[in-house]
Design a protein around this motif. Sequence first.
Motif, PDB file in Angstrom:
ATOM      1  N   UNK A 130      11.895 -65.173  39.173  1.00 33.45           N
ATOM      2  CA  UNK A 130      12.911 -64.890  40.189  1.00 33.45           C
ATOM      3  C   UNK A 130      13.001 -63.387  40.476  1.00 33.45           C
ATOM      4  N   UNK A 131      13.154 -62.593  39.417  1.00 38.11           N
ATOM      5  CA  UNK A 131      13.321 -61.150  39.618  1.00 38.11           C
ATOM      6  C   UNK A 131      12.039 -60.496  40.126  1.00 38.11           C
ATOM      7  N   UNK A 132      10.880 -60.992  39.692  1.00 39.21           N
ATOM      8  CA  UNK A 132       9.607 -60.441  40.191  1.00 39.21           C
ATOM      9  C   UNK A 132       9.483 -60.686  41.694  1.00 39.21           C
ATOM     10  N   UNK A 133       9.875 -61.874  42.147  1.00 42.82           N
ATOM     11  CA  UNK A 133       9.856 -62.149  43.597  1.00 42.82           C
ATOM     12  C   UNK A 133      10.863 -61.260  44.308  1.00 42.82           C
ATOM     13  N   UNK A 134      12.053 -61.175  43.759  1.00 39.94           N
ATOM     14  CA  UNK A 134      13.116 -60.391  44.383  1.00 39.94           C
ATOM     15  C   UNK A 134      12.722 -58.917  44.532  1.00 39.94           C
ATOM     16  N   UNK A 135      12.026 -58.394  43.550  1.00 34.92           N
ATOM     17  CA  UNK A 135      11.635 -56.981  43.553  1.00 34.92           C
ATOM     18  C   UNK A 135      10.259 -56.738  44.168  1.00 34.92           C
ATOM     19  N   UNK A 136       9.592 -57.786  44.597  1.00 35.21           N
ATOM     20  CA  UNK A 136       8.273 -57.618  45.204  1.00 35.21           C
ATOM     21  C   UNK A 136       7.204 -57.236  44.201  1.00 35.21           C
ATOM     22  N   UNK A 137       7.277 -57.786  43.007  1.00 28.36           N
ATOM     23  CA  UNK A 137       6.318 -57.432  41.956  1.00 28.36           C
ATOM     24  C   UNK A 137       5.127 -58.391  41.887  1.00 28.36           C
ATOM     25  N   UNK A 138       5.126 -59.445  42.693  1.00 32.17           N
ATOM     26  CA  UNK A 138       4.001 -60.374  42.699  1.00 32.17           C
ATOM     27  C   UNK A 138       3.240 -60.233  44.010  1.00 32.17           C
ATOM     28  N   UNK A 140       2.348 -62.576  46.092  1.00 31.00           N
ATOM     29  CA  UNK A 140       3.013 -63.381  47.108  1.00 31.00           C
ATOM     30  C   UNK A 140       4.252 -62.678  47.660  1.00 31.00           C
ATOM     31  N   UNK A 141       5.048 -62.099  46.784  1.00 29.93           N
ATOM     32  CA  UNK A 141       6.267 -61.411  47.216  1.00 29.93           C
ATOM     33  C   UNK A 141       5.942 -60.183  48.060  1.00 29.93           C
ATOM     34  N   UNK A 142       4.896 -59.447  47.687  1.00 35.21           N
ATOM     35  CA  UNK A 142       4.523 -58.265  48.469  1.00 35.21           C
ATOM     36  C   UNK A 142       4.070 -58.660  49.872  1.00 35.21           C
ATOM     37  N   UNK A 143       3.323 -59.745  49.981  1.00 34.27           N
ATOM     38  CA  UNK A 143       2.896 -60.221  51.304  1.00 34.27           C
ATOM     39  C   UNK A 143       4.113 -60.661  52.113  1.00 34.27           C
ATOM     40  N   UNK A 144       5.026 -61.384  51.466  1.00 37.90           N
ATOM     41  CA  UNK A 144       6.223 -61.891  52.137  1.00 37.90           C
ATOM     42  C   UNK A 144       7.082 -60.773  52.709  1.00 37.90           C
ATOM     43  N   UNK A 146       5.988 -57.724  53.387  1.00 37.12           N
ATOM     44  CA  UNK A 146       5.190 -56.800  54.190  1.00 37.12           C
ATOM     45  C   UNK A 146       4.626 -55.616  53.436  1.00 37.12           C
ATOM     46  N   UNK A 147       4.516 -55.708  52.133  1.00 41.71           N
ATOM     47  CA  UNK A 147       3.908 -54.640  51.341  1.00 41.71           C
ATOM     48  C   UNK A 147       2.498 -55.069  50.966  1.00 41.71           C
ATOM     49  N   UNK A 148       1.559 -54.838  51.853  1.00 41.46           N
ATOM     50  CA  UNK A 148       0.181 -55.255  51.593  1.00 41.46           C
ATOM     51  C   UNK A 148      -0.423 -54.393  50.502  1.00 41.46           C
ATOM     52  N   UNK A 149      -1.242 -55.025  49.667  1.00 41.87           N
ATOM     53  CA  UNK A 149      -1.977 -54.257  48.666  1.00 41.87           C
ATOM     54  C   UNK A 149      -2.990 -53.383  49.386  1.00 41.87           C
ATOM     55  N   UNK A 150      -3.078 -52.133  48.979  1.00 46.85           N
ATOM     56  CA  UNK A 150      -3.953 -51.186  49.665  1.00 46.85           C
ATOM     57  C   UNK A 150      -5.202 -50.934  48.847  1.00 46.85           C
ATOM     58  N   UNK A 151      -5.995 -51.965  48.695  1.00 44.88           N
ATOM     59  CA  UNK A 151      -7.250 -51.769  47.977  1.00 44.88           C
ATOM     60  C   UNK A 151      -8.335 -51.452  49.002  1.00 44.88           C
ATOM     61  N   UNK A 152      -9.156 -50.509  48.644  1.00 43.52           N
ATOM     62  CA  UNK A 152     -10.244 -50.103  49.528  1.00 43.52           C
ATOM     63  C   UNK A 152     -11.408 -51.057  49.337  1.00 43.52           C
ATOM     64  N   UNK A 153     -11.567 -51.955  50.289  1.00 43.43           N
ATOM     65  CA  UNK A 153     -12.697 -52.886  50.217  1.00 43.43           C
ATOM     66  C   UNK A 153     -13.505 -52.761  51.473  1.00 43.43           C
ATOM     67  N   UNK A 154     -14.766 -53.110  51.359  1.00 44.09           N
ATOM     68  CA  UNK A 154     -15.656 -53.067  52.489  1.00 44.09           C
ATOM     69  C   UNK A 154     -15.799 -54.488  53.017  1.00 44.09           C
TER      70      UNK A 154
END
Length: 161
Positions: A130-138, A140-144, A146-154
């Motif tokens: 619950x708290x991980x979702x609430x704080x955007x620590x997963x 799925x939560x980051x996508x929900x 709008x905090x996209x992971x910023x990994x440099x991929x080709x």
Amino acid sequence: MPARRTNHQLNIPEDLRILTPKVVQAAARDAEVGGLGLNWAATPDILDAVGLTEWRRLEETYRAEPVRFREGDRAAVAAYCSWWSAFAVAAADVRDRGPVVEGRSDHDRGRLVKNPATVAMREASQQLRYWARELGLTVDARVRIGLADTSETNDDDNPFA
């Protein structure tokens, strides 16, 4: 009349520039939304050593994002760290004594019963989710939120991109 030169054109360092009304309004709006960035140095008194270790890990992880968590999030971050500690203690008990233990009540004496720490682990894991979702620590939560992971991929090498 000559055109007014901007701070950028004058090569004024960022920390010495005059704040425009737009910048001041944005800062005030941010402060209203959740306060300024979380002061990680002010650790909650409720955290034990395990919870404090998780607090410090989050501090280190999000050091480059000073307003990722705000003072308004302090209770939520403290709750997450507290439940992390509860999960870790219960998990250590299950690791050390196993998922079943010898019964202690008169009714259960002499037989194996489920280790009560497994119940504590389950409750703590539910609260952690619950708290991980609430704080955007997963992820799925980051996508929900709008905090996209910023990994440099080709993507050139990815046939599905």
